[in-house]
Design a protein around this motif. Structure first.
Motif, PDB file in Angstrom:
ATOM      1  N   PRO A 274       0.813  -1.224   0.000  1.00 32.03           N
ATOM      2  CA  PRO A 274       0.000   0.000   0.000  1.00 32.03           C
ATOM      3  C   PRO A 274       0.845   1.273   0.000  1.00 32.03           C
ATOM      4  CG  PRO A 274      -0.861  -1.584   1.575  1.00 32.03           C
ATOM      5  CD  PRO A 274       0.445  -2.132   1.105  1.00 32.03           C
ATOM      6  N   ARG A 275       0.367   2.247  -0.738  1.00 31.74           N
ATOM      7  CA  ARG A 275       1.111   3.510  -0.896  1.00 31.74           C
ATOM      8  C   ARG A 275       1.383   4.186   0.437  1.00 31.74           C
ATOM      9  NH1 ARG A 275       1.239   8.871  -3.584  1.00 31.74           N
ATOM     10  NH2 ARG A 275       0.712  10.328  -1.922  1.00 31.74           N
ATOM     11  N   GLU A 276       0.371   4.219   1.349  1.00 33.21           N
ATOM     12  CA  GLU A 276       0.551   4.942   2.608  1.00 33.21           C
ATOM     13  C   GLU A 276       1.688   4.336   3.448  1.00 33.21           C
ATOM     14  OE1 GLU A 276      -2.929   2.048   3.255  1.00 33.21           O
ATOM     15  OE2 GLU A 276      -2.214   3.434   1.681  1.00 33.21           O
ATOM     16  N   ARG A 277       1.871   3.017   3.320  1.00 27.53           N
ATOM     17  CA  ARG A 277       2.953   2.370   4.062  1.00 27.53           C
ATOM     18  C   ARG A 277       4.310   2.679   3.425  1.00 27.53           C
ATOM     19  NH1 ARG A 277       0.705  -3.586   5.982  1.00 27.53           N
ATOM     20  NH2 ARG A 277      -1.325  -2.852   6.767  1.00 27.53           N
ATOM     21  N   VAL A 278       4.349   2.627   2.110  1.00 22.09           N
ATOM     22  CA  VAL A 278       5.588   2.949   1.409  1.00 22.09           C
ATOM     23  C   VAL A 278       5.997   4.392   1.695  1.00 22.09           C
ATOM     24  CG1 VAL A 278       6.646   3.242  -0.858  1.00 22.09           C
ATOM     25  CG2 VAL A 278       5.188   1.257  -0.400  1.00 22.09           C
ATOM     26  N   ARG A 279       5.021   5.271   1.769  1.00 24.49           N
ATOM     27  CA  ARG A 279       5.305   6.680   2.027  1.00 24.49           C
ATOM     28  C   ARG A 279       5.979   6.875   3.388  1.00 24.49           C
ATOM     29  NH1 ARG A 279       2.728  10.912   4.437  1.00 24.49           N
ATOM     30  NH2 ARG A 279       3.149  12.973   3.541  1.00 24.49           N
ATOM     31  N   VAL A 280       5.485   6.187   4.409  1.00 22.25           N
ATOM     32  CA  VAL A 280       6.108   6.265   5.738  1.00 22.25           C
ATOM     33  C   VAL A 280       7.541   5.736   5.680  1.00 22.25           C
ATOM     34  CG1 VAL A 280       6.053   5.302   8.074  1.00 22.25           C
ATOM     35  CG2 VAL A 280       3.954   6.189   7.040  1.00 22.25           C
ATOM     36  N   TYR A 281       7.722   4.631   4.970  1.00 26.25           N
ATOM     37  CA  TYR A 281       9.065   4.047   4.861  1.00 26.25           C
ATOM     38  C   TYR A 281      10.024   5.021   4.179  1.00 26.25           C
ATOM     39  CZ  TYR A 281      12.854   0.932   3.454  1.00 26.25           C
ATOM     40  OH  TYR A 281      14.084   0.370   3.261  1.00 26.25           O
ATOM     41  N   LEU A 282       9.596   5.638   3.087  1.00 24.89           N
ATOM     42  CA  LEU A 282      10.472   6.557   2.355  1.00 24.89           C
ATOM     43  C   LEU A 282      10.787   7.810   3.174  1.00 24.89           C
ATOM     44  CD1 LEU A 282       9.030   6.291  -1.272  1.00 24.89           C
ATOM     45  CD2 LEU A 282      11.140   5.276  -0.354  1.00 24.89           C
ATOM     46  N   LYS A 283       9.847   8.264   3.996  1.00 26.99           N
ATOM     47  CA  LYS A 283      10.124   9.404   4.866  1.00 26.99           C
ATOM     48  C   LYS A 283      11.185   9.036   5.903  1.00 26.99           C
ATOM     49  CE  LYS A 283       7.097  12.375   6.190  1.00 26.99           C
ATOM     50  NZ  LYS A 283       5.936  13.064   6.793  1.00 26.99           N
ATOM     51  N   ARG A 284      11.127   7.795   6.377  1.00 28.28           N
ATOM     52  CA  ARG A 284      12.139   7.344   7.334  1.00 28.28           C
ATOM     53  C   ARG A 284      13.503   7.197   6.655  1.00 28.28           C
ATOM     54  NH1 ARG A 284       9.085   2.809  11.158  1.00 28.28           N
ATOM     55  NH2 ARG A 284       7.434   4.197  11.928  1.00 28.28           N
ATOM     56  N   VAL A 285      13.493   6.753   5.408  1.00 26.18           N
ATOM     57  CA  VAL A 285      14.744   6.662   4.660  1.00 26.18           C
ATOM     58  C   VAL A 285      15.361   8.054   4.525  1.00 26.18           C
ATOM     59  CG1 VAL A 285      15.733   6.252   2.381  1.00 26.18           C
ATOM     60  CG2 VAL A 285      14.216   4.549   3.401  1.00 26.18           C
ATOM     61  N   ARG A 286      14.545   9.031   4.229  1.00 21.71           N
ATOM     62  CA  ARG A 286      15.038  10.402   4.093  1.00 21.71           C
ATOM     63  C   ARG A 286      15.661  10.891   5.399  1.00 21.71           C
ATOM     64  NH1 ARG A 286      10.638  14.510   2.064  1.00 21.71           N
ATOM     65  NH2 ARG A 286       9.807  14.103   4.159  1.00 21.71           N
ATOM     66  N   GLU A 287      15.021  10.579   6.530  1.00 19.16           N
ATOM     67  CA  GLU A 287      15.576  10.955   7.835  1.00 19.16           C
ATOM     68  C   GLU A 287      16.908  10.252   8.098  1.00 19.16           C
ATOM     69  OE1 GLU A 287      14.414  10.855  12.610  1.00 19.16           O
ATOM     70  OE2 GLU A 287      12.922  10.295  11.089  1.00 19.16           O
ATOM     71  N   PHE A 288      16.976   8.971   7.732  1.00 16.22           N
ATOM     72  CA  PHE A 288      18.216   8.214   7.931  1.00 16.22           C
ATOM     73  C   PHE A 288      19.362   8.834   7.132  1.00 16.22           C
ATOM     74  CE2 PHE A 288      21.153   4.803   6.766  1.00 16.22           C
ATOM     75  CZ  PHE A 288      21.446   4.251   8.006  1.00 16.22           C
ATOM     76  N   LYS A 289      19.097   9.218   5.901  1.00 16.16           N
ATOM     77  CA  LYS A 289      20.123   9.808   5.050  1.00 16.16           C
ATOM     78  C   LYS A 289      20.617  11.141   5.604  1.00 16.16           C
ATOM     79  CE  LYS A 289      19.005   9.820   0.686  1.00 16.16           C
ATOM     80  NZ  LYS A 289      18.112   9.926  -0.506  1.00 16.16           N
ATOM     81  N   GLU A 290      19.725  11.899   6.207  1.00 20.84           N
ATOM     82  CA  GLU A 290      20.103  13.189   6.774  1.00 20.84           C
ATOM     83  C   GLU A 290      20.923  13.035   8.051  1.00 20.84           C
ATOM     84  OE1 GLU A 290      16.379  15.091   7.321  1.00 20.84           O
ATOM     85  OE2 GLU A 290      16.136  15.657   5.205  1.00 20.84           O
ATOM     86  N   ARG A 291      20.576  12.046   8.875  1.00 20.18           N
ATOM     87  CA  ARG A 291      21.227  11.897  10.178  1.00 20.18           C
ATOM     88  C   ARG A 291      22.526  11.096  10.125  1.00 20.18           C
ATOM     89  NH1 ARG A 291      16.708  10.063  14.463  1.00 20.18           N
ATOM     90  NH2 ARG A 291      18.520  10.295  15.855  1.00 20.18           N
ATOM     91  N   TRP A 292      22.603  10.128   9.207  1.00 19.70           N
ATOM     92  CA  TRP A 292      23.792   9.276   9.146  1.00 19.70           C
ATOM     93  C   TRP A 292      24.277   9.148   7.698  1.00 19.70           C
ATOM     94  CZ3 TRP A 292      19.424   7.616  12.055  1.00 19.70           C
ATOM     95  CH2 TRP A 292      19.595   7.739  13.437  1.00 19.70           C
ATOM     96  N   PRO A 293      24.731  10.234   7.109  1.00 18.36           N
ATOM     97  CA  PRO A 293      25.116  10.211   5.686  1.00 18.36           C
ATOM     98  C   PRO A 293      26.304   9.301   5.385  1.00 18.36           C
ATOM     99  CG  PRO A 293      25.795  12.268   6.728  1.00 18.36           C
ATOM    100  CD  PRO A 293      24.918  11.571   7.712  1.00 18.36           C
ATOM    101  N   ALA A 294      27.161   9.033   6.374  1.00 12.93           N
ATOM    102  CA  ALA A 294      28.337   8.196   6.135  1.00 12.93           C
ATOM    103  C   ALA A 294      28.166   6.793   6.706  1.00 12.93           C
ATOM    104  CB  ALA A 294      29.578   8.853   6.761  1.00 12.93           C
TER     105      ALA A 294
END
Length: 456
Positions: A274-294
Motif C-alpha cells: 500500500p502507498r501509505e505504508r511505502v510513504r512512511v518508509y520513504l520518509k524514514r529513509v530520508r531521515e536516515f540519510k540526513e542523520r547518518w550520511p556516512a
C-alpha cells in the motif's frame, strides 16, 4: 589507592587508581572500555575521593549490580565490593594499598623519595596486566615467601654497596620528579606513559596523562618533546573523531534495524505494498540519510529507496489515508509522539480544507487515546520508582515532556521529574550521553530552571 580486578570474556586484568574519576562503558572514549555487548557506550562512573569510592550509573542504562543487588543512581562502595556490568565483573580492593608500608630500616636514605610517591599513581598507566602472575596470585591468594635467615652478619662493604644502590635509585627517582606540580612525574614520563597507553588503545588513559602537563610546563619543554606532545594530541583527536563517528553510526544501525528493516519486513509485503505504508518508509529513509550520511550500510538503504520510489513519490501531496496511517505509526509504540501527530494533522487541515471533518474526527480520537496513555504512564512511573528502577521512571517522564503535546500533561510530568531525589545525576548523564535530547528538554521552563539551579 584502590585496586580493580576486571574479569570479562575469560580474561582477567588488574588496575590501580589513586584519585579521580573513571568512566566505564563500551565506547573507546571511556577510560575503561568493556567488550560485553550489553554495556552502554558510557555505562557508569567510578569516582575515587579520599577513602570513598562512589559508583554512578548513567541515565537510561541497565543498572550495575553491586554485591548481587541492582545499583541505579549513586552508590558508595565498600572496601571489597563486587560490581557486575553486563557480563563483566569488577572487584574493588581498597585494603591492599590503603596504608603505605614503612621504609626498610636498613635504607633510611630512601625515605624522602618514598614519602613523595603518593600521587604518582595518578600519572601511571591505568592498566597493569597480571597474566604473568602465578596461579595462586591470580586467584587472589597471598603468596608466602620463606624468609632467608643469615647465621652470620654480612661484611660491612656489602652494607655499603646496598646503601649506595639505594641512594642511586633515590637520585634517579628525584630527577624524574616534578616537585613544583606535586604530581611526582616529569613531563618526559607523562609523555612516555601517554604513548604506551595510546599504543595499547587506552586512549582515555593517554589523554589523562597528557592533561597532567599544564601550560607553563608545556611551554618549557624542548622542541622535540613538544613535537611528541603535539603529535599525540593530534592522534588522540583523530581517534576521538573516529570514536564519535563509530558511536553515531552505531546509533544509526540500531535506528535502521527498528525503523527501516523491521518496518519493511513486517509492513511492506508483496510486489506492490500500500502507498501509505511505502510513504512512511520513504520518509524514514530520508531521515536516515540526513542523520547518518556516512553510515556503512547506506548502499543497502539506497537500493530499497530506489525500488519503492516507483510506488510513491514524496513530492506528491499526501492524502488523508496517508496522514491517518502515518499518525498511527507515530503513536503505536513508546515513546508515542502525540505532539508530532497533532502537528501533522493540523497542517493537513490547512493544506486540504476538504478533509477537515475527517481530520477533526481523527484529532478527537487521538486526544482520547492520549489521555488514557498519560494516566497509564503515570502509574508506570510510580511502579518503576518503587521497584528501584529509577532510570526507567526518569526515561518515561522525559519522553512524556518531549512528545506528549498537551501543555497541562507536560507540566505535570515536568513537576514530577524535577522533584525526584537525585535528579541532578540523571540530568548530568543526559547532558553527556544525549546532548540533543537534553537541549530540547531544558527548553521547558520548569526543567530549564532546575537545570540552571544545578549549574548544568
Amino acid at each position: 589507592m584502590a585496586r580493580l580486578i576486571l574479569e570479562e570474556g575469560g580474561e582477567r586484568r588488574a588496575f590501580r587508581f589513586d584519585q579521580g574519576k573513571l568512566t566505564i562503558g563500551s565506547g573507546e572514549a571511556c577510560t575503561l572500555t568493556l567488550k560485553s555487548p550489553d554495556v552502554a557506550e558510557v555505562h557508569c562512573d567510578l569516582e575515587f575521593a579520599g577513602d570513598k569510592v562512589t559508583l554512578r550509573a548513567r541515565a537510561g542504562v541497565q543498572p550495575p549490580v553491586v554485591n548481587g543487588a541492582p545499583a541505579p543512581g549513586e552508590t558508595v562502595l565498600g572496601a571489597s565490593a563486587v560490581i557486575g556490568i553486563g557480563s563483566a565483573t569488577l572487584r574493588l580492593d581498597l585494603d591492599e594499598s590503603a596504608a603505605p608500608q614503612a621504609a626498610p630500616k636498613a635504607a633510611p636514605q630512601a625515605a624522602p623519595a618514598a614519602a613523595s610517591r603518593g600521587p604518582v599513581a595518578a600519572a601511571k598507566s591505568k592498566e597493569e596486566r597480571i597474566s604473568s602472575a602465578k596461579p595462586a596470585a591470580r586467584s587472589g591468594a597471598r603468596v608466602q615467601r620463606a624468609k632467608r635467615s643469615v647465621s652470620r652478619g654480612m661484611p660491612s662493604y656489602v652494607y655499603a654497596l646496598i646503601g649506595l644502590a639505594v641512594v642511586g635509585v633515590g637520585f634517579m627517582v628525584y630527577k624524574n620528579m616534578d616537585l613544583d606540580s606535586g604530581t611526582g612525574y616529569s613531563p618526559v614520563e607523562r609523555i612516555r606513559v601517554a604513548t604506551a597507553n595510546f599504543n595499547d588503545a587506552n586512549y582515555g588513559g593517554a589523554r589523562q596523562s597528557l592533561d597532567l602537563i599544564d601550560e607553563e610546563t608545556l611551554a618549557g619543554l624542548s622542541p622535540e618533546l613538544r613535537k611528541k606532545y603535539n603529535e599525540l594530541r593530534s592522534r588522540l583527536a583523530e581517534k576521538a573523531k573516529e570514536s564519535d563517528l563509530a558511536m553515531a553510526n552505531d546509533r544509526g544501525t540500531k535506528w535502521k534495524s527498528t525503523q527501516l528493516d523491521r518496518f519493511r519486513t513486517d509492513r511492506l509485503h508483496g510486489a506492490k505494498p500500500p502507498r501509505e505504508r511505502v510513504r512512511v518508509y520513504l520518509k524514514r529513509v530520508r531521515e536516515f540519510k540526513e542523520r547518518w550520511p556516512a553510515h556503512p550500510e547506506m548502499d543497502e538503504v539506497l537500493r530499497y529507496e530506489s525500488r519503492f520510489k516507483e510506488i510513491c513519490d514524496l513530492s506528491s501531496p499526501a492524502t488523508f489515508t496517508d496522514i491517518a496511517y502515518e499518525v498511527k505509526t507515530m503513536t503505536w509504540a513508546f515513546p508515542r509522539d502525540y505532539k508530532g501527530a497533532f502537528a501533522l494533522i493540523e497542517r493537513h487541515i490547512i493544506d486540504n480544507p476538504g478533509d477537515a471533518a475527517h481530520c477533526n474526527e481523527l484529532l478527537a480520537t487521538m486526544r482520547s487515546e492520549q489521555e488514557e496513555f498519560f494516566l497509564d504512564r503515570k502509574l508506570q512511573v510510580r511502579y518503576e520508582w518503587e521497584r528501584n528502577q529509577k532510570g526507567q521512571a526518569v526515561e518515561i517522564l522525559i519522553q512524556l515532556i518531549l512528545t506528549l503535546g498537551d501543555e497541562d500533561m507536560v507540566q505535570e510530568s515536568a513537576d514530577e521529574l524535577v522533584s525526584m531525589k537525585g535528579i541532578e545525576d540523571w540530568f548530568r548523564g543526559y547532558k553527556e550521553d544525549r546532548p540533543e535530547q537534553f537541549a530540547e528538554l531544558r527548553k521547558h521552563p520548569t526543567v530549564g530552571a532546575k537545570v540552571s539551579s544545578l549549574g548544568l
